[in-house]
Design a protein around this motif. Structure first.
Motif, PDB file in Angstrom:
ATOM      1  N   LEU A 115       0.828  -1.217   0.000  1.00 20.18           N
ATOM      2  CA  LEU A 115       0.000   0.000   0.000  1.00 20.18           C
ATOM      3  C   LEU A 115       0.858   1.262   0.000  1.00 20.18           C
ATOM      4  O   LEU A 115       0.403   2.323  -0.401  1.00 20.18           O
TER       5      LEU A 115
ATOM      6  N   GLY B  65      -7.450  -0.971   1.938  1.00 20.22           N
ATOM      7  CA  GLY B  65      -6.413   0.066   1.960  1.00 20.22           C
ATOM      8  C   GLY B  65      -6.316   0.786   0.630  1.00 20.22           C
ATOM      9  O   GLY B  65      -6.220   2.020   0.583  1.00 20.22           O
TER      10      GLY B  65
ATOM     11  N   GLN C 163      -8.619   1.134  -1.517  1.00 20.34           N
ATOM     12  CA  GLN C 163      -9.831   1.938  -1.691  1.00 20.34           C
ATOM     13  C   GLN C 163      -9.703   3.290  -0.957  1.00 20.34           C
ATOM     14  O   GLN C 163     -10.013   4.343  -1.509  1.00 20.34           O
ATOM     15  N   VAL C 164      -9.222   3.235   0.273  1.00 16.36           N
ATOM     16  CA  VAL C 164      -9.064   4.469   1.058  1.00 16.36           C
ATOM     17  C   VAL C 164      -8.022   5.377   0.409  1.00 16.36           C
ATOM     18  O   VAL C 164      -8.226   6.589   0.273  1.00 16.36           O
ATOM     19  N   LEU C 165      -6.920   4.795  -0.018  1.00 13.12           N
ATOM     20  CA  LEU C 165      -5.871   5.607  -0.641  1.00 13.12           C
ATOM     21  C   LEU C 165      -6.374   6.262  -1.923  1.00 13.12           C
ATOM     22  O   LEU C 165      -6.046   7.413  -2.209  1.00 13.12           O
TER      23      LEU C 165
ATOM     24  N   VAL D  36      -9.393   7.251  -2.529  1.00  9.10           N
ATOM     25  CA  VAL D  36     -10.226   8.394  -2.118  1.00  9.10           C
ATOM     26  C   VAL D  36      -9.348   9.540  -1.636  1.00  9.10           C
ATOM     27  O   VAL D  36      -9.559  10.702  -1.999  1.00  9.10           O
ATOM     28  N   MET D  37      -8.352   9.223  -0.822  1.00  8.34           N
ATOM     29  CA  MET D  37      -7.504  10.288  -0.275  1.00  8.34           C
ATOM     30  C   MET D  37      -6.735  11.008  -1.375  1.00  8.34           C
ATOM     31  O   MET D  37      -6.564  12.215  -1.331  1.00  8.34           O
ATOM     32  N   ARG D  38      -6.272  10.254  -2.358  1.00 12.70           N
ATOM     33  CA  ARG D  38      -5.445  10.871  -3.397  1.00 12.70           C
ATOM     34  C   ARG D  38      -6.253  11.661  -4.400  1.00 12.70           C
ATOM     35  O   ARG D  38      -5.767  12.618  -4.975  1.00 12.70           O
ATOM     36  N   THR D  39      -7.498  11.237  -4.617  1.00 14.91           N
ATOM     37  CA  THR D  39      -8.286  11.947  -5.621  1.00 14.91           C
ATOM     38  C   THR D  39      -9.130  13.055  -5.014  1.00 14.91           C
ATOM     39  O   THR D  39      -9.613  13.915  -5.737  1.00 14.91           O
ATOM     40  N   SER D  40      -9.299  13.026  -3.697  1.00  9.52           N
ATOM     41  CA  SER D  40     -10.256  13.974  -3.116  1.00  9.52           C
ATOM     42  C   SER D  40      -9.766  15.411  -3.212  1.00  9.52           C
ATOM     43  O   SER D  40     -10.549  16.318  -3.366  1.00  9.52           O
ATOM     44  N   ILE D  41      -8.463  15.610  -3.140  1.00 11.13           N
ATOM     45  CA  ILE D  41      -8.004  16.991  -3.087  1.00 11.13           C
ATOM     46  C   ILE D  41      -6.535  17.122  -3.474  1.00 11.13           C
ATOM     47  O   ILE D  41      -5.735  16.232  -3.234  1.00 11.13           O
TER      48      ILE D  41
ATOM     49  N   ALA E 100      -3.560  20.429  -3.363  1.00 14.84           N
ATOM     50  CA  ALA E 100      -3.399  21.804  -2.871  1.00 14.84           C
ATOM     51  C   ALA E 100      -2.951  22.727  -4.001  1.00 14.84           C
ATOM     52  O   ALA E 100      -2.141  22.342  -4.842  1.00 14.84           O
ATOM     53  N   PRO E 101      -3.470  23.948  -4.053  1.00 16.42           N
ATOM     54  CA  PRO E 101      -3.012  24.900  -5.064  1.00 16.42           C
ATOM     55  C   PRO E 101      -1.606  25.402  -4.764  1.00 16.42           C
ATOM     56  O   PRO E 101      -1.138  25.292  -3.633  1.00 16.42           O
TER      57      PRO E 101
ATOM     58  N   TYR F 132      -4.379  22.706   3.542  1.00 17.16           N
ATOM     59  CA  TYR F 132      -5.370  22.840   2.473  1.00 17.16           C
ATOM     60  C   TYR F 132      -6.010  21.502   2.137  1.00 17.16           C
ATOM     61  O   TYR F 132      -7.203  21.410   1.883  1.00 17.16           O
TER      62      TYR F 132
ATOM     63  N   LEU G 168     -16.596  14.898   0.230  1.00 14.84           N
ATOM     64  CA  LEU G 168     -15.618  13.812   0.329  1.00 14.84           C
ATOM     65  C   LEU G 168     -14.390  14.263   1.129  1.00 14.84           C
ATOM     66  O   LEU G 168     -13.915  13.551   2.019  1.00 14.84           O
TER      67      LEU G 168
END
Lengths: 161, 174
Positions: free
Chosen positions: A14, A43, A45-47, A49-54, A56-57, B26, B106
């Protein structure tokens, strides 16, 4: 490999740090262990979501006198960028025109090709001018979104004849 | 928005880490101004911490403080906005803004789930996912064995999966 050892290999998988050797061992364990297979799938699946959710600019850190200033990246207005581009095109075109003009009229320190006296080179400058001109026209026809460059170059070449 | 920091003692750290602190904040908060507030708070804490006892691993300390500060801010915001959110949910949502709301929701869910992890689990997860460190680097930063870091990582992801269970409805993975 037992489930406790497999947990560490699942972490490696992971975390993107699983070696080929460990992968083969883990695959062998997962083939017979639903719990560890589910652990890996959850794991991932969670990763996902975490990677695609946001993301930073970008921000800037600048020095202003004796202060450091953190600010959001400021985009240069489009019209300013367009004006700079336009000015650069005109400047380059002018320089190109001056160079060609100098070569055609014998104004440069290098003797023009025609003065060397070879019969074939006598008419080379006008031919070259026409060639550049027609190339620009062809370029304009291929890419009509950049008419300024073609117009400027044609104007400069026309004035130099 | 511009943040001004006092010169001298925290300037070096600010120069080196401000972008990272902003990025961590952020990702959890999804709001520029909130992230800027966190940057300000974190470096004020950094200044106090350095005066008392300078952290051995500045980056790790800043990451941990940023995450804690962000989660605190998010909890406060969530409480404050509960009534407003209820009203917004009752209103019809235009199709174009649905995607934005989904992504915002999300991100809020992810941040809330991270807030329920233990601190070591949260540290490891942030360092690994949002900071891209290796297990060995995280272990060195935290002064623990790599196997401990890996265990925290797997258990953090397991806990996150449980916290986000409503997101997996209808999908294959249990």
């Amino acid at each position: 490999m037992n489930c406790h050892e497999a947990e560490l290999r699942v972490a490696d998988a992971l975390g993107g740090e699983l070696s080929d050797h460990d992968r083969r061992e883990l695959d062998a364990h997962l083939a017979g262990c639903d719990a560890c297979r589910d652990e890996l799938a959850r794991g991932e699946q969670v990763l996902g979501v975490m990677r695609t959710s946001i993301s930073a600019p970008t921000i800037n850190l600048q020095r202003e006198g004796d202060r450091l200033v953190l600010s959001r990246r400021v985009h240069r207005p489009r019209f300013v960028a367009a004006m700079l581009k336009y000015a650069a095109v005109i400047g380059l075109s002018f320089l190109g025109g001056v160079a060609l003009d100098g070569r055609m009229l014998g104004g440069s320190s290098t003797p023009p090709i025609a003065s060397r006296g070879t019969p074939a080179s006598v008419s080379s400058a006008p031919a070259r001018t026409r060639s550049v001109e027609s190339a620009l026209v062809a370029a304009y026809q291929r890419n009509p979104r950049q008419p300024d460059l073609a117009k400027c170059m044609v104007a400069v070449l026309g004035a130099s004849r | 928005m511009i943040i001004r920091v006092p010169p001298a003692d925290i300037e070096l750290a600010f120069e080196q880490y401000a972008r990272d602190v902003y990025g961590w904040a952020y990702r959890l908060l999804r709001r520029h101004h909130d992230a800027m507030d966190v940057v300000q708070e974190v470096f004020l804490k950094w200044q106090r911490q350095c005066a008392a006892n300078p952290p051995e691993h500045p980056r790790g300390w800043l990451r941990r403080t940023t995450v804690n500060q962000s989660i605190d801010l998010q909890r406060r915001e969530r409480r404050r906005n509960e009534v407003v959110s209820e009203q917004m949910r009752a209103e019809p949502v235009a199709p174009d803004s649905r995607l934005h709301l989904d992504r915002a929701a999300l991100a809020d869910d992810v941040a809330a789930a991270m807030g329920r992890l233990t601190e070591p689990q949260r540290d490891v997860l942030m360092a690994k996912v949002y900071d891209g460190l290796t297990f060995a680097e995280i272990a060195a930063e935290q002064g623990v064995a790599p196997s401990t870091v890996k265990t925290h990582y797997v258990r953090a992801l397991r806990a996150m999966h449980d916290q986000l269970s409503h997101r997996w409805t209808g999908e294959d993975v249990p």
